[in-house]
Write a protein that holds these residues in place. Sequence first.
Motif, PDB file in Angstrom:
ATOM      1  N   ILE A 196       0.875  -1.177   0.000  1.00 36.12           N
ATOM      2  CA  ILE A 196       0.000   0.000   0.000  1.00 36.12           C
ATOM      3  C   ILE A 196       0.907   1.220   0.000  1.00 36.12           C
ATOM      4  N   ALA A 197       0.746   2.064  -1.011  1.00 36.15           N
ATOM      5  CA  ALA A 197       1.594   3.254  -1.155  1.00 36.15           C
ATOM      6  C   ALA A 197       0.703   4.480  -1.244  1.00 36.15           C
ATOM      7  N   PRO A 198       1.235   5.663  -0.927  1.00 35.78           N
ATOM      8  CA  PRO A 198       0.380   6.864  -0.936  1.00 35.78           C
ATOM      9  C   PRO A 198      -0.008   7.303  -2.356  1.00 35.78           C
ATOM     10  N   THR A 199       0.888   7.085  -3.323  1.00 37.62           N
ATOM     11  CA  THR A 199       0.617   7.525  -4.701  1.00 37.62           C
ATOM     12  C   THR A 199       1.038   6.441  -5.690  1.00 37.62           C
ATOM     13  N   GLN A 200       0.582   6.631  -6.936  1.00 35.64           N
ATOM     14  CA  GLN A 200       0.986   5.683  -7.993  1.00 35.64           C
ATOM     15  C   GLN A 200       2.495   5.756  -8.218  1.00 35.64           C
ATOM     16  N   GLU A 201       3.060   6.978  -8.106  1.00 36.24           N
ATOM     17  CA  GLU A 201       4.503   7.144  -8.335  1.00 36.24           C
ATOM     18  C   GLU A 201       5.305   6.368  -7.289  1.00 36.24           C
ATOM     19  N   ALA A 202       4.820   6.471  -6.054  1.00 32.52           N
ATOM     20  CA  ALA A 202       5.521   5.753  -4.975  1.00 32.52           C
ATOM     21  C   ALA A 202       5.433   4.248  -5.198  1.00 32.52           C
ATOM     22  N   ALA A 203       4.259   3.775  -5.655  1.00 30.23           N
ATOM     23  CA  ALA A 203       4.089   2.337  -5.916  1.00 30.23           C
ATOM     24  C   ALA A 203       5.007   1.901  -7.050  1.00 30.23           C
ATOM     25  N   ARG A 204       5.103   2.740  -8.109  1.00 31.34           N
ATOM     26  CA  ARG A 204       5.979   2.382  -9.243  1.00 31.34           C
ATOM     27  C   ARG A 204       7.442   2.317  -8.790  1.00 31.34           C
ATOM     28  N   ALA A 205       7.818   3.323  -7.984  1.00 34.08           N
ATOM     29  CA  ALA A 205       9.215   3.342  -7.504  1.00 34.08           C
ATOM     30  C   ALA A 205       9.512   2.096  -6.674  1.00 34.08           C
ATOM     31  N   THR A 206       8.535   1.694  -5.890  1.00 35.28           N
ATOM     32  CA  THR A 206       8.732   0.495  -5.052  1.00 35.28           C
ATOM     33  C   THR A 206       8.890  -0.743  -5.934  1.00 35.28           C
ATOM     34  N   LEU A 207       8.011  -0.872  -6.933  1.00 37.94           N
ATOM     35  CA  LEU A 207       8.097  -2.036  -7.836  1.00 37.94           C
ATOM     36  C   LEU A 207       9.415  -2.015  -8.624  1.00 37.94           C
ATOM     37  N   ASP A 208       9.888  -0.824  -8.967  1.00 41.84           N
ATOM     38  CA  ASP A 208      11.182  -0.717  -9.663  1.00 41.84           C
ATOM     39  C   ASP A 208      12.310  -1.267  -8.790  1.00 41.84           C
ATOM     40  N   ARG A 209      12.261  -0.942  -7.489  1.00 42.47           N
ATOM     41  CA  ARG A 209      13.318  -1.442  -6.590  1.00 42.47           C
ATOM     42  C   ARG A 209      13.221  -2.953  -6.443  1.00 42.47           C
ATOM     43  N   ILE A 210      11.975  -3.447  -6.368  1.00 43.31           N
ATOM     44  CA  ILE A 210      11.801  -4.899  -6.173  1.00 43.31           C
ATOM     45  C   ILE A 210      12.354  -5.659  -7.383  1.00 43.31           C
ATOM     46  N   GLU A 211      12.100  -5.150  -8.579  1.00 40.68           N
ATOM     47  CA  GLU A 211      12.511  -5.870  -9.788  1.00 40.68           C
ATOM     48  C   GLU A 211      13.909  -5.492 -10.242  1.00 40.68           C
ATOM     49  N   GLY A 212      14.591  -4.664  -9.438  1.00 35.71           N
ATOM     50  CA  GLY A 212      16.005  -4.381  -9.695  1.00 35.71           C
ATOM     51  C   GLY A 212      16.262  -3.324 -10.740  1.00 35.71           C
ATOM     52  N   ARG A 213      15.245  -2.511 -11.096  1.00 33.96           N
ATOM     53  CA  ARG A 213      15.454  -1.472 -12.120  1.00 33.96           C
ATOM     54  C   ARG A 213      16.028  -0.197 -11.530  1.00 33.96           C
ATOM     55  N   SER A 214      15.894  -0.028 -10.195  1.00 28.14           N
ATOM     56  CA  SER A 214      16.477   1.164  -9.564  1.00 28.14           C
ATOM     57  C   SER A 214      17.130   0.761  -8.245  1.00 28.14           C
ATOM     58  N   PRO A 215      18.130   1.510  -7.822  1.00 28.88           N
ATOM     59  CA  PRO A 215      18.866   1.124  -6.601  1.00 28.88           C
ATOM     60  C   PRO A 215      18.022   1.313  -5.345  1.00 28.88           C
TER      61      PRO A 215
END
Lengths: 354, 277
Positions: A196-215
């Motif tokens: 559960i994230a406050p915004t779509q951007e925060a959710a995307r950033a979280t998924l990016d970290r999980i899948e290794g696209r961002s540090p």
Amino acid sequence: MKPRRRRFFWLLAALVLLVLAALVKRACSGPEASSRPPPEFPRSMRPAESQRMTEREVLPPGPRPGRHRDPVLSAVSAPDAGTALVFEASALRHSPVGQLLLDCLTSTAGQDGGESPLDDIRRLGVDPLQDLDRVAVGDDTVVVSGDFSRVQWDSAFGAASVEQYGDTGQIRSFGTQQDGGASPVLATWGNQLVLIAPTQEAARATLDRIEGRSPTGQLLGDNQAYGDVYGVLSGAALGQMLGPADSPLAAQFEGAARSVELHLDATRDVELVATVSGDDPAQLGDLGRALGGGLAAARARAVLTGDTSAAELLEYAQVVPGSEKFRLEMAVPFEVLKSMLAFCGGRPQFDAGR
Amino acid sequence: MKTLHVAADLLREATARKWFLGLGVAITALLLGLVGGLRLDVVDGALAATRLFGSVLQASVRPADVALRPVFIAASYLISYGGMAFGLLACSDFAPALLSPGRIEHLLSLPVRRWELLGGTFLGVLTLGLIGSLYGAGGLLVILGAKTGVWNWHPLLAAVLAVVGFGTVYSGMLLSAVLVRSAAVSAACGALLLFAGTLAGYRTAILASMREGPGRWAFAAWSGLMPSLSTLADAAANLAAARPVGVGQLGGVLAGCGLFSAAALALAVWHFEGKDF
């Protein structure tokens, strides 16, 4: 008494006394009282936790600096994060204390004649007692890992929009709240992670970290993932948890502590190790001494007032100073928690084996 | 009353001996060393740091009484085992000296019964042990109490328990001295009893690790008769640390030790009564 008879009396007395000594010893030997084993504080990662950590790594191995391979740690480790706290839900649920709380929860619901709060969650397709693995809390994100393969997300929550993101991510938005603000978004990653994230951007950033696209940030490293509850809190966050902002202890925490690393183990009793770091050694030393003194004073008060449970609770408390940090250790005996939860009325079915 | 006179005579004799003077000086030096060299920083009842002659012994902040527990436990074991070891060396020739030719004839010519002679000797040695252990334990708790503000009187009880243990050992020494008038044999008998009593305290654990057979049976029978000196020492240490002690078990061990001592003394008197001097 004649000397010969008197002598015989002493011999008889000796034999009788010797037999009595043996009988008394036999009668009072019984099972030897087993002393309580000392608490095992979670001060470092144990082999079983290291293996647990390895089994959770989903990203391929290799030199990927700044990236966690465990999806839950990745999710709560934003580069600028100040707080990350992970609850090992499955381990806690199978611990003596977890079972005690569960018994309490179910017996309370049974007394009311109503349903257990767990039943509401089960209707969604998740059995909290079977399917949940971990619950993690970040600065603005809550992450739950487990088995969510039976959950019908769309029918259960009625999302306004669903966005596919990344390899296996989905982000569900729920429109706006009554006050006009945006509702939190719900994101899933495969069938094993819900966040559960406050915004779509925060959710995307979280998924990016999980899948290794961002540090990811290094607030909570892989080697810090031990215990049944672990994580890092900012001094300010902990100060707020300890009391109102104007309370002396909260103010002292906010002033002296930069961060607090927590590790809690509930395998048998409940043992807590908190490492408090700060920039000013003098302030930190004062805080450590104040905490140690406070704990000692509380224990002395408990002893004086005959509150044996609290005295026992504070028995193992200590503050171990170090350079630029100190470690606070506290243990709560299982029996103390059991007596604290005695109000539940229901008879706890679980015994820790002591 | 005559028993007390004999005990008082023994105390007078002890004060003239260098062994006990040395013990008194050693305990006093140890206590004075603690007074001068031990620095305890106490904040709101919590021990923040411990320094002995400038070296940091402990730096963690924890309740002073909890932090001092290891000290009281160590002191209790030192008094129990150290006191017994010292006592069996220093007191081994009291009874042989009492029975020495010339002296025993003189004592028997006085209006004092034979059992009163032995009883008085036993009581005198016990009083010596009590004075030494209470001086050591009392001094330690006064020093730590004055430095920390935590007054734990349990070490005094622990010291009394240690004396009960030593009394058990000394009753065996007295019996051996009556049988064979030799300080060396008396000390060896005391050492054997101390060893046997220590093993007897761990009887259950040792039996559990032994295979069925005559050896196990013999150990079970033998250790069943021996006083549980190690159990008594453990109970004294727990008491000194203000940790819970099973009252029933402690009472049983104390009663066992007391009955064993009385049996050994009765045997000694039985043999003594039949002796011609």
